[in-house]
Each structure stands twice: as structure tokens, then as C-alpha cells.
Write an enzyme that holds these catalytic residues in place. Structure first.
Site, PDB file in Angstrom:
ATOM      1  N   MET A  15      -4.502  10.843   1.392  1.00  0.00           N
ATOM      2  CA  MET A  15      -4.407   9.554   0.700  1.00  0.00           C
ATOM      3  C   MET A  15      -3.412   9.710  -0.439  1.00  0.00           C
ATOM      4  O   MET A  15      -3.589  10.562  -1.319  1.00  0.00           O
ATOM      5  CB  MET A  15      -5.774   9.130   0.167  1.00  0.00           C
ATOM      6  N   TRP A  54     -10.838  -6.245  -3.238  1.00  0.00           N
ATOM      7  CA  TRP A  54     -11.123  -4.957  -2.612  1.00  0.00           C
ATOM      8  C   TRP A  54     -12.579  -4.855  -2.161  1.00  0.00           C
ATOM      9  O   TRP A  54     -13.507  -5.156  -2.907  1.00  0.00           O
ATOM     10  CB  TRP A  54     -10.825  -3.825  -3.591  1.00  0.00           C
ATOM     11  N   GLU A 105     -14.711  -5.889   3.671  1.00  0.00           N
ATOM     12  CA  GLU A 105     -14.218  -6.422   4.946  1.00  0.00           C
ATOM     13  C   GLU A 105     -14.374  -5.439   6.091  1.00  0.00           C
ATOM     14  O   GLU A 105     -14.615  -5.841   7.242  1.00  0.00           O
ATOM     15  CB  GLU A 105     -12.752  -6.859   4.812  1.00  0.00           C
ATOM     16  N   ASP A 106     -14.283  -4.130   5.805  1.00  0.00           N
ATOM     17  CA  ASP A 106     -14.439  -3.145   6.872  1.00  0.00           C
ATOM     18  C   ASP A 106     -15.906  -3.027   7.299  1.00  0.00           C
ATOM     19  O   ASP A 106     -16.201  -2.820   8.480  1.00  0.00           O
ATOM     20  CB  ASP A 106     -13.872  -1.783   6.459  1.00  0.00           C
ATOM     21  N   ASP A 108      -1.691   3.538   2.440  1.00  0.00           N
ATOM     22  CA  ASP A 108      -1.735   4.753   1.618  1.00  0.00           C
ATOM     23  C   ASP A 108      -2.384   5.940   2.330  1.00  0.00           C
ATOM     24  O   ASP A 108      -2.629   6.981   1.717  1.00  0.00           O
ATOM     25  CB  ASP A 108      -2.473   4.488   0.305  1.00  0.00           C
ATOM     26  N   HIS A 151      -2.791   6.450  -6.082  1.00  0.00           N
ATOM     27  CA  HIS A 151      -2.301   5.238  -6.742  1.00  0.00           C
ATOM     28  C   HIS A 151      -3.431   4.644  -7.568  1.00  0.00           C
ATOM     29  O   HIS A 151      -4.621   4.893  -7.325  1.00  0.00           O
ATOM     30  CB  HIS A 151      -1.828   4.213  -5.700  1.00  0.00           C
ATOM     31  N   ARG A 180      -5.478   1.215  -8.922  1.00  0.00           N
ATOM     32  CA  ARG A 180      -5.830  -0.024  -8.245  1.00  0.00           C
ATOM     33  C   ARG A 180      -4.805  -1.102  -8.578  1.00  0.00           C
ATOM     34  O   ARG A 180      -4.409  -1.289  -9.719  1.00  0.00           O
ATOM     35  CB  ARG A 180      -7.234  -0.496  -8.656  1.00  0.00           C
ATOM     36  N   ASP A 235      -4.277   1.226   6.740  1.00  0.00           N
ATOM     37  CA  ASP A 235      -3.947   1.124   5.320  1.00  0.00           C
ATOM     38  C   ASP A 235      -2.632   1.839   5.040  1.00  0.00           C
ATOM     39  O   ASP A 235      -2.315   2.862   5.669  1.00  0.00           O
ATOM     40  CB  ASP A 235      -5.059   1.743   4.472  1.00  0.00           C
TER      41      ASP A 235
END
Length: 348
Positions: free
Chosen positions: A289, A259, A262-263, A199, A292, A294, A197
Site C-alpha cells: 500500500m 470512506w 461500500e465493500d 494505492d 498517503h 486521507r 484501489d
């Protein structure tokens, strides 16, 4: 007869003149040959011509670093040590608002088109870092600023691929990572793939970005969760799988738009193959992290639990073998390879 006589005389004279000129030329050539000093003929050790179009990252790197006219092939470099002597452990990270891309490029001049290879030893693994991306330029800048020196201290042969989703349809992280895997393999037969990722910035360079005998989850904790695992079975953020492991599970599902989910789907695929997820120690596998909100176009996937329940039934036909996309552009920039793709849109 009177008419032929002058013509024949001219013809005969022409032949004599021609023979005379030829004789002079032969004599001059013999004189030049006998008086010429014999010189040593230069021996040319030709080097292969550098490829321009369609060549791999490794070929480009070799073309840039090869010494022309080398008479003796250098001895192969020794393998890099099991533990790099360059590791520094936990470091304080900085996220200066004044940071510019040219600053990061200046600090990483050994990186060529997103790729780096140790100069004094042979890396134990060749690693492709795959980062799905859209509209996170500042986060990407911070990650590149820290990740390049982090990976170099680990003495890895690596390349960073940024997989950009074109258009404004709902973001699909998983499909972008499938694209990254397929595109990276066109460049080089990478040993290991890090699905990363944009971030999340690693805090400790003892958190090795290499693959293991089992799939590896690298984010045990992050600042946003008090450096604790988000939940049991969490397999997101940053994961490492070798080429065969990712192929065996057929990659990610292509159907997680938005979001989440998927993981966990990838974890189920791993478990279906009787693989076991491993993790580094919690005091090493720590990340910051970058804050931010969304993103627009990456709203929570309301269908994620339904999709997750179907994973055991569909994993064989939903993944790498069904990943369709259109490559819009491929740019080999100083710090990374930028692949912009149209991955379609969700099925209605």
C-alpha cells in the site's frame, strides 16, 4: 425559295461534316481496340474501412494489427497455457520519485489505448481493470508502472479504465466502479472485472487477475496490516467478479459517499445471492500500500453502518439499475482509458 437555298446547303454540309467526324472516331476506337494488349485485371481484396467514431477497443486493435490484402486467413492462435511461463513470482517493487509517465509508456509499447492482448496465444479471459480516481496522480503512476507488466506476464487480454470523479463533492468509490462497469461494457463484452484501489500494488504475479466461479478477493494481506487480512469478511481493496456475478448482485450501492462501508455492502449482496468469496493463498495475495494521508473530500462516512443495515432491503433498487451520471469526457490515452464523470452529490 432563294432565301432557303443557301440555308439548306449549309445545313446539309453540316450534317456531312458531323457524319465524317463520327466515322473517324469509330475507326480510331476500332484500331485502338484491335491493337491493345490485354492485361490481367488486378484483383482487389478490400479490407473494411477502419471505424473512427464509436468503434470498440477490440475493433481499433484489430484495425491496427490486421494485415491488409491478406489472401489466406491465418489459423487461430492456440489458447494460452493454464499457467503462464512468463510468471516470475514475488518481485521487489520500486517507487522512484523520478518516475515519469513517458517512462511507463516507453516500457509498454505493446499497450494500445490502455489495452493489451498476447501476440502468440489467445488469452483465457478478457479482463477490465477498473480504478476509481481523483487527485492521486503519483499513486496512479506507480500502479501503472507495475500493473501493466504484471498483467502481461499473466498473458491476459486486458484494458485499464480510470474512472475520474469530476468536481469537489465527497468521493464515491462505489458509484465510480458502477460507472466503470457500465462504460467498459460499451467497449467490449469483458469476461471479468477487477475493482482496484489506486494505492494497492500487487507483489506477486501468481496472484492471477482472473475471475473464478465465485467472487474473488485478491487482497489477503498488505504491508500496512502486517500482511494479514484486515478483518474477517473483508472484501475491499482489489476484488474480481465476472460480468454475470456483478450484474446478479446489482453492482455496488450508489449511496456510500466518503470512506468506508461500500465493500462490506458488496459482500452482503454476494452473500444474499448464496455466493461464496474465495481468496488466493496468503503468501501470494500480498500487496504494497503506497502511503498517503486521507484525501480531502473522502472523509469517513458516518452513515456507513446505517446504510449497511439496510442493504438486504434496498439492494434490488440501489445499484447498477439506478446509477445515473454524466460523462464529461472519455480519453483513450496510451496506458489507459480515462473516463471523467459527474456523479452528482449526496442527497441532503
Amino acid at each position: 425559295m432563294g432565301f432557303c437555298s443557301p440555308v439548306c446547303k449549309v445545313y446539309r454540309r453540316g450534317k456531312y461534316i458531323l457524319l465524317f467526324l463520327i466515322s473517324l472516331s469509330v475507326l480510331a476506337w476500332i484500331a485502338n481496340l484491335s491493337g491493345e494488349t490485354i492485361k490481367d485485371a488486378p484483383v482487389s481484396f478490400a479490407t473494411p474501412q477502419a471505424l473512427v467514431k464509436g468503434d470498440s477497443l477490440r475493433e481499433k486493435l484489430n484495425a491496427l494489427t490486421a494485415t491488409p490484402n491478406r489472401l489466406i486467413t491465418p489459423a487461430p492462435k492456440e489458447e494460452c497455457p493454464q499457467e503462464s511461463p512468463l510468471l516470475q513470482g514475488a518481485l521487489k517493487l520500486s517507487f522512484e520519485s523520478s518516475l515519469k509517465l513517458k517512462d511507463v509508456e516507453s516500457d509498454n509499447k505493446a499497450v494500445i489505448e490502455g489495452e493489451f492482448e498476447p501476440s502468440d496465444c489467445t488469452a483465457r479471459q478478457s479482463v477490465a481493470i477498473l480504478i476509481p480516481h481523483r487527485g492521486r496522480e503519483k499513486h496512479l503512476l506507480y500502479l501503472l508502472h507495475h500493473l501493466h507488466p504484471f498483467l502481461q506476464r499473466q498473458q491476459l487480454h486486458y484494458a485499464i479504465y480510470i474512472i475520474q470523479q469530476a468536481g469537489d463533492v465527497t468521493f464515491n468509490r462505489a458509484k465510480l466502479l458502477n460507472v466503470g462497469y457500465l462504460e467498459a461494457l460499451k467497449d467490449y463484452s469483458w469476461d471479468c472485472f477487477i475493482f482496484h484501489d489506486v494505492d494497492l500494488v500487487p507483489e506477486n504475479d501468481h496472484n492471477l487477475y482472473v475471475c473464478d466461479k465465485q467472487p474473488k478477493h485478491l487482497v489477503v494481506g498488505r504491508n500496512a496490516t502486517g500482511y494479514k487480512l484486515r478483518y474477517k469478511g473483508y472484501f475491499g481493496g482489489v476484488t474480481a467478479m465476472n460480468k454475470e456475478q456483478f450484474f446478479q448482485v446489482n453492482g455496488f450501492s450508489n449511496n456510500y459517499w466518503g470512506w468506508g462501508g461500500e465493500d462490506d455492502d458488496l459482500r452482503v449482496r454476494v452473500e444474499l445471492q448464496k455466493m461464496k468469496i474465495v481468496r488466493p493463498p496468503a503468501d501470494i495475495a500480498r500487496y504494497t500500500m503506497v502511503f498517503h494521508k486521507r484525501d480531502s473530500g473522502n472523509e469517513i462516512n458516518k452513515d456507513r453502518m446505517t446504510l449497511l443495515g439496510r442493504t438486504p432491503l434496498v439492494w434490488r433498487k440501489d445499484g447498477l439499475n439506478s446509477c445515473t451520471y454524466k460523462t464529461m469526457s472519455l480519453e483513450r490515452l496510451p496506458l489507459y482509458v480515462n473516463v471523467t464523470v459527474d456523479i452528482g452529490k449526496p442527497l441532503s
